[in-house]
Scaffold this motif. Structure first.
Motif, short mmCIF file in Angstrom:
data_model
loop_
_atom_site.label_atom_id
_atom_site.label_comp_id
_atom_site.label_asym_id
_atom_site.label_seq_id
_atom_site.Cartn_x
_atom_site.Cartn_y
_atom_site.Cartn_z
N ARG A 157 0.84 -1.21 0.00
CA ARG A 157 0.00 0.00 0.00
C ARG A 157 0.87 1.26 0.00
O ARG A 157 0.60 2.21 -0.74
N HIS A 158 1.88 1.27 0.81
CA HIS A 158 2.78 2.42 0.85
C HIS A 158 3.46 2.62 -0.51
O HIS A 158 3.64 3.74 -0.97
N THR A 159 3.83 1.50 -1.11
CA THR A 159 4.51 1.57 -2.40
C THR A 159 3.59 2.13 -3.48
O THR A 159 3.99 2.98 -4.28
N MET A 160 2.34 1.66 -3.49
CA MET A 160 1.38 2.16 -4.48
C MET A 160 1.17 3.66 -4.32
O MET A 160 1.23 4.43 -5.30
N ALA A 161 0.93 4.11 -3.09
CA ALA A 161 0.70 5.54 -2.85
C ALA A 161 1.91 6.37 -3.24
O ALA A 161 1.78 7.44 -3.86
N THR A 162 3.10 5.88 -2.91
CA THR A 162 4.34 6.61 -3.24
C THR A 162 4.54 6.71 -4.75
O THR A 162 4.83 7.79 -5.28
N ARG A 163 4.39 5.57 -5.44
CA ARG A 163 4.65 5.56 -6.89
C ARG A 163 3.63 6.41 -7.65
O ARG A 163 3.98 7.08 -8.63
N LEU A 164 2.37 6.40 -7.22
CA LEU A 164 1.37 7.22 -7.91
C LEU A 164 1.67 8.71 -7.72
O LEU A 164 1.53 9.51 -8.66
N ALA A 165 2.07 9.09 -6.51
CA ALA A 165 2.41 10.50 -6.27
C ALA A 165 3.63 10.90 -7.10
O ALA A 165 3.67 12.01 -7.67
N GLN A 166 4.61 10.01 -7.18
CA GLN A 166 5.81 10.30 -7.96
C GLN A 166 5.52 10.39 -9.46
O GLN A 166 6.23 11.08 -10.20
N ALA A 167 4.47 9.68 -9.90
CA ALA A 167 4.11 9.69 -11.32
C ALA A 167 3.16 10.84 -11.66
O ALA A 167 2.67 10.92 -12.79
N ASP A 168 2.90 11.71 -10.67
CA ASP A 168 2.00 12.85 -10.86
C ASP A 168 0.58 12.43 -11.20
O ASP A 168 -0.10 13.05 -12.04
N ALA A 169 0.12 11.36 -10.55
CA ALA A 169 -1.29 10.98 -10.72
C ALA A 169 -2.15 12.11 -10.14
O ALA A 169 -1.75 12.80 -9.21
N PRO A 170 -3.35 12.33 -10.69
CA PRO A 170 -4.23 13.39 -10.17
C PRO A 170 -4.39 13.29 -8.66
O PRO A 170 -4.60 12.19 -8.12
N GLU A 171 -4.31 14.41 -7.99
CA GLU A 171 -4.28 14.44 -6.53
C GLU A 171 -5.48 13.75 -5.91
O GLU A 171 -5.36 13.07 -4.88
N ARG A 172 -6.67 13.92 -6.52
CA ARG A 172 -7.88 13.30 -5.96
C ARG A 172 -7.93 11.80 -6.23
O ARG A 172 -8.68 11.07 -5.56
N HIS A 173 -7.15 11.33 -7.20
CA HIS A 173 -7.22 9.92 -7.56
C HIS A 173 -6.45 9.03 -6.58
O HIS A 173 -6.81 7.87 -6.38
N VAL A 174 -5.39 9.55 -5.98
CA VAL A 174 -4.56 8.71 -5.10
C VAL A 174 -5.37 8.22 -3.89
O VAL A 174 -5.41 7.01 -3.63
N PRO A 175 -6.04 9.08 -3.10
CA PRO A 175 -6.85 8.56 -2.00
C PRO A 175 -8.01 7.69 -2.48
O PRO A 175 -8.44 6.77 -1.77
N ALA A 176 -8.51 7.95 -3.68
CA ALA A 176 -9.59 7.12 -4.22
C ALA A 176 -9.09 5.70 -4.47
O ALA A 176 -9.81 4.72 -4.22
#
Length: 477
Positions: free
Chosen positions: A425-444
């Motif tokens: 879970r930590h890895t997924m959240a970190t990688r999505l943030a690093q890839a500039d995924a839309p801010e609202r999409h990461v918590p979703a």
């Protein structure tokens, strides 16, 4: 049948078993090497996970067979047992079997020992033989009686996780032991201060650690140099006692909350020190072993696909383990996991935000997950991972999490205090943030509560799978 009744039956059965064993040794002397070897073999059996433990039993290797055999020995009518109490019974037998074996081995070890120390040198602040006020002389409910009413009310009105209930029961049992089982109304501030002192010195894992298991509380507290429970654990226990006495005062079982103001302030561990994220190299190594299995580490499909889904979804391990086949859905061209509590009353979600529709990562599709799902449907199964049994403590995720933490990661030399199954879970959240995924999409994706009233209050249905598909596919290594 109530939990405390089930536990009483199991405890009495195994207590009688150990007592009979001790009586035999008192008459016949220390056991021979063959008998000791058999006890050690039983100990290894109790260290197995519950499913494997059951498979090694003589009653057909099933939970149903174990329950039937135990009920016959104890004179219990099986009709008295609900599905839930049957699960309690099986789990408690597994745990008590291990405790009985440990007690037997400890007794064997003690047969050749002599304690020639002056008893006066062993004095400690807590003495269970100290003259407490007789509980029977004080009107009101005993701790056990009040606790039974307390937990029954919680179960009927605001159920908590079994692990939380176990924590609360544990500290109330400790309170009874320290106070000489006073009635609730007779417990005073001095008693509260004493239990706080004991908790600050209470050994960690005291019923399993070799230095403390099988010993009285007074003997445990006299041991120098053992690891004690953490300040956070002390704070949790004191908080549970405060909550119990708050309820007791409100319901007329106590005049005052003697644990008011007794809490301790535990320093918070920084979040980045609790769990870590996997590196690209570690993810690549895990992916290769899960898909190619060069060293034969992955022997079951449930371990392969359960771990791959956790890796490429960021789902909590129990969310993965409890998936029904009906939870695998398609919206247009997008396949997704419908993470809900629908379909099985034993499903659980951490909070409301955990309910979400999560698209399948493209790598899962490339690896053949849909084919595996089709095979499970053809096999007539309801759940995606029907092999994973349910545990009151850790739900469906227990065995999958244990395999990742205790077998898979150590075999790849990845396991550490910061890297566990939850690190996906930590890895997924970190990688999505690093890839500039839309801010609202990461918590979703993660199943976290959205910030702001608009998204947290009114946006109940959440994002559509097609909206999140591009974002989750940004996860890569």
């Amino acid at each position: 049948m109530r939990y405390d009744d089930v536990k009483r039956h199991v405890q009495e059965y195994f207590r009688d078993m150990v007592s009979q064993f001790k009586e035999e040794l008192a008459a016949d002397g220390p056991p021979g090497a063959d008998k000791v070897a058999k006890i050690h073999a039983r100990q290894r059996l109790t260290e197995l996970d519950l499913d494997t433990f059951l498979s090694k039993q003589s009653h057909g290797g099933t939970a149903q067979g174990l329950v039937a055999a135990f009920c016959e020995k104890r004179g219990i009518a099986e009709a008295e047992l609900t599905d839930r109490s049957r699960e309690w019974l099986v789990q408690l037998i597994h745990t008590a079997h291990a405790a009985a074996v440990r007690a037997s081995l400890d007794h064997v070890d003690s047969l050749g020992e002599f304690d020639l120390t002056d008893a006066s040198l062993l004095a400690v602040s807590y003495d269970p033989a100290a003259p407490y006020q007789d509980a029977a002389s004080v009107p009101g409910k005993s701790i056990a009686e009040a606790a039974a009413i307390y937990f029954d009310e919680i179960r009927r009105t605001a159920p908590v996780e079994p692990k939380t209930e176990l924590d609360r029961r544990e500290v109330l049992e400790l309170l009874g032991e320290i106070t000489g089982h006073k009635n609730v109304t007779a417990i005073n501030k001095s008693d509260a201060q004493e239990i706080k002192r004991v908790l600050m010195r209470l050994p960690w894992n005291r019923n399993k650690m070799a230095a403390t298991r099988g010993k009285t509380l007074a003997d445990m507290l006299a041991i120098v140099g053992v690891r004690t429970i953490s300040p956070r654990r002390v704070a949790t226990h004191l908080g549970n006692l405060h909550a119990f006495f708050k309820w007791a005062v409100a319901n007329g079982y106590a005049a005052v909350n003697v644990f008011e103001g007794m809490q301790v302030k535990a320093a918070k561990t920084p979040r980045d020190e609790r769990r870590g994220s996997f590196s690209a190299e570690q993810l690549q190594a895990m992916f290769r072993h899960l898909t190619q299995n060069p060293d034969g580490l992955v022997r079951r499909d449930v371990h392969k696909w359960g771990t791959l889904i956790a890796m490429f979804s960021g789902m909590r391990v129990n969310e993965v383990a409890q998936l029904d086949l009906a939870d695998i859905k398609q919206d247009g061209e997008v396949w997704y996991f419908d993470i809900t509590k629908v379909g099985d009353e034993r499903k659980s979600l951490k909070n409301q935000a955990s309910q979400r529709r999560l698209p399948m990562h493209k790598r899962l599709l490339e690896c053949g997950l849909l084919e595996y799902i089709a095979a499970q449907r053809e096999g007539g199964h309801k759940r995606l991972f029907h092999e994973l049994s349910y545990s009151e403590m850790n739900h469906y995720g227990r065995n999958l999490g244990r395999w990742v933490n205790e077998s898979f990661l150590p075999a790849l030399d990845i396991k550490s205090s910061l890297l566990t199954c939850h690190s996906f879970r930590h890895t997924m959240a970190t990688r999505l943030a690093q890839a500039d995924a839309p801010e609202r999409h990461v918590p979703a994706v993660m199943g976290h509560r959205q910030a702001g009233m608009t998204y947290s209050t009114y946006f109940r249905e959440g994002f559509l799978p097609v909206q999140l598909k591009a974002s989750i596919d940004m996860f890569d290594f």
